[in-house]
Design a protein around this motif. Sequence first.
Motif, PDB file in Angstrom:
ATOM      1  N   ILE A 111      12.965  60.674  18.132  1.00 54.44           N
ATOM      2  CA  ILE A 111      13.119  61.439  16.891  1.00 54.44           C
ATOM      3  C   ILE A 111      11.866  62.292  16.648  1.00 54.44           C
ATOM      4  N   GLN A 112      10.692  61.706  16.848  1.00 52.26           N
ATOM      5  CA  GLN A 112       9.432  62.440  16.656  1.00 52.26           C
ATOM      6  C   GLN A 112       9.292  63.605  17.637  1.00 52.26           C
ATOM      7  N   LEU A 113       9.951  63.500  18.785  1.00 54.32           N
ATOM      8  CA  LEU A 113       9.904  64.568  19.787  1.00 54.32           C
ATOM      9  C   LEU A 113      10.989  65.626  19.559  1.00 54.32           C
ATOM     10  N   GLY A 114      11.777  65.474  18.497  1.00 54.12           N
ATOM     11  CA  GLY A 114      12.797  66.464  18.170  1.00 54.12           C
ATOM     12  C   GLY A 114      14.181  66.171  18.712  1.00 54.12           C
ATOM     13  N   PHE A 115      14.377  64.989  19.288  1.00 54.51           N
ATOM     14  CA  PHE A 115      15.702  64.596  19.764  1.00 54.51           C
ATOM     15  C   PHE A 115      16.538  64.140  18.565  1.00 54.51           C
ATOM     16  N   GLU A 116      17.838  64.246  18.701  1.00 53.88           N
ATOM     17  CA  GLU A 116      18.755  63.762  17.672  1.00 53.88           C
ATOM     18  C   GLU A 116      19.556  62.607  18.237  1.00 53.88           C
ATOM     19  N   LEU A 117      19.811  61.617  17.401  1.00 52.88           N
ATOM     20  CA  LEU A 117      20.653  60.495  17.804  1.00 52.88           C
ATOM     21  C   LEU A 117      22.080  61.012  17.936  1.00 52.88           C
ATOM     22  N   GLU A 118      22.653  60.841  19.121  1.00 54.15           N
ATOM     23  CA  GLU A 118      23.987  61.362  19.400  1.00 54.15           C
ATOM     24  C   GLU A 118      25.051  60.277  19.436  1.00 54.15           C
ATOM     25  N   ASP A 119      24.667  59.086  19.881  1.00 52.71           N
ATOM     26  CA  ASP A 119      25.671  58.035  20.047  1.00 52.71           C
ATOM     27  C   ASP A 119      24.994  56.670  20.084  1.00 52.71           C
ATOM     28  N   ARG A 120      25.775  55.666  19.791  1.00 54.90           N
ATOM     29  CA  ARG A 120      25.354  54.268  19.898  1.00 54.90           C
ATOM     30  C   ARG A 120      26.349  53.598  20.830  1.00 54.90           C
ATOM     31  N   ILE A 121      25.874  53.136  21.977  1.00 57.54           N
ATOM     32  CA  ILE A 121      26.754  52.559  22.989  1.00 57.54           C
ATOM     33  C   ILE A 121      26.566  51.051  22.994  1.00 57.54           C
ATOM     34  N   GLU A 122      27.615  50.350  22.570  1.00 55.22           N
ATOM     35  CA  GLU A 122      27.530  48.891  22.475  1.00 55.22           C
ATOM     36  C   GLU A 122      28.318  48.247  23.600  1.00 55.22           C
ATOM     37  N   ARG A 123      27.660  47.352  24.284  1.00 56.95           N
ATOM     38  CA  ARG A 123      28.273  46.560  25.350  1.00 56.95           C
ATOM     39  C   ARG A 123      28.102  45.088  25.001  1.00 56.95           C
ATOM     40  N   GLU A 124      28.649  44.249  25.825  1.00 52.73           N
ATOM     41  CA  GLU A 124      28.597  42.811  25.555  1.00 52.73           C
ATOM     42  C   GLU A 124      27.165  42.282  25.460  1.00 52.73           C
ATOM     43  N   SER A 125      26.286  42.739  26.351  1.00 54.35           N
ATOM     44  CA  SER A 125      24.940  42.159  26.398  1.00 54.35           C
ATOM     45  C   SER A 125      23.828  43.095  25.937  1.00 54.35           C
ATOM     46  N   PHE A 126      24.165  44.334  25.544  1.00 53.85           N
ATOM     47  CA  PHE A 126      23.115  45.265  25.115  1.00 53.85           C
ATOM     48  C   PHE A 126      23.704  46.384  24.270  1.00 53.85           C
ATOM     49  N   THR A 127      22.812  47.084  23.572  1.00 51.07           N
ATOM     50  CA  THR A 127      23.172  48.278  22.826  1.00 51.07           C
ATOM     51  C   THR A 127      22.163  49.361  23.168  1.00 51.07           C
ATOM     52  N   ASN A 128      22.666  50.531  23.571  1.00 55.60           N
ATOM     53  CA  ASN A 128      21.808  51.672  23.864  1.00 55.60           C
ATOM     54  C   ASN A 128      22.028  52.761  22.833  1.00 55.60           C
ATOM     55  N   LEU A 129      20.975  53.494  22.554  1.00 57.15           N
ATOM     56  CA  LEU A 129      21.050  54.663  21.696  1.00 57.15           C
ATOM     57  C   LEU A 129      20.941  55.891  22.602  1.00 57.15           C
ATOM     58  N   LYS A 130      21.808  56.862  22.383  1.00 57.60           N
ATOM     59  CA  LYS A 130      21.788  58.088  23.183  1.00 57.60           C
ATOM     60  C   LYS A 130      21.218  59.215  22.323  1.00 57.60           C
ATOM     61  N   PHE A 131      20.178  59.861  22.849  1.00 49.33           N
ATOM     62  CA  PHE A 131      19.506  60.950  22.147  1.00 49.33           C
ATOM     63  C   PHE A 131      19.670  62.250  22.939  1.00 49.33           C
ATOM     64  N   ARG A 132      19.660  63.367  22.229  1.00 49.50           N
ATOM     65  CA  ARG A 132      19.740  64.678  22.891  1.00 49.50           C
ATOM     66  C   ARG A 132      18.848  65.677  22.149  1.00 49.50           C
ATOM     67  N   LYS A 133      18.208  66.526  22.941  1.00 52.64           N
ATOM     68  CA  LYS A 133      17.403  67.627  22.378  1.00 52.64           C
ATOM     69  C   LYS A 133      17.900  68.906  23.008  1.00 52.64           C
ATOM     70  N   LYS A 134      18.251  69.887  22.166  1.00 51.18           N
ATOM     71  CA  LYS A 134      18.750  71.171  22.638  1.00 51.18           C
ATOM     72  C   LYS A 134      17.652  72.223  22.493  1.00 51.18           C
TER      73      LYS A 134
END
Length: 158
Positions: free
Chosen positions: A132-155
């Motif tokens: 976020i501090q680098l200017g990326f935006e949170l695009e998605d939250r990917i939830e799986r059985e054993s983990f959760t990832n956050l997907k960021f994108r900067k245009k």
Amino acid sequence: MQGLETIFARNCVVKRIDKPTAAAFMAAAHRLGDTGCRYRYGLYVSRSTGAAETEFEAGTLVAVAEFSNARRWLKEGRKISSYEWIRYASLPGVRVTGGMSKLLNAFVEEVRPDDIMSYCDASAEDGGNAYIQLGFELEDRIERESFTNLKFRKKFTY
């Protein structure tokens, strides 16, 4: 984050590095080790101000960033070149203040991507705040059985 040594990225230089150098660094510094990528950048100590930072010997590799090759597609009649920021790591026990930004800027200056995406483990200490501090935006939250990832994108627009 107590007990971390600190170096300022302003006292470092960015250099493209080869696969063996990146692989050895990532094996020692990143929990997932090295990975396949197209672009590898290293942050090397060039000087030390000695002020509020730990003194490192000049030439010490303190951080590495790895980026994918372009994924290209047409969007609204325009060819898009998207890259993934696959890995970033600093030396264990070392905080490189401004390191992610300096490495990202070197990649952007050289490659001029349309966008960059990256994933972050949702349980990471800063919860993805560095992106976020680098200017990326949170695009998605990917939830799986054993983990959760956050997907960021900067245009980028040039």
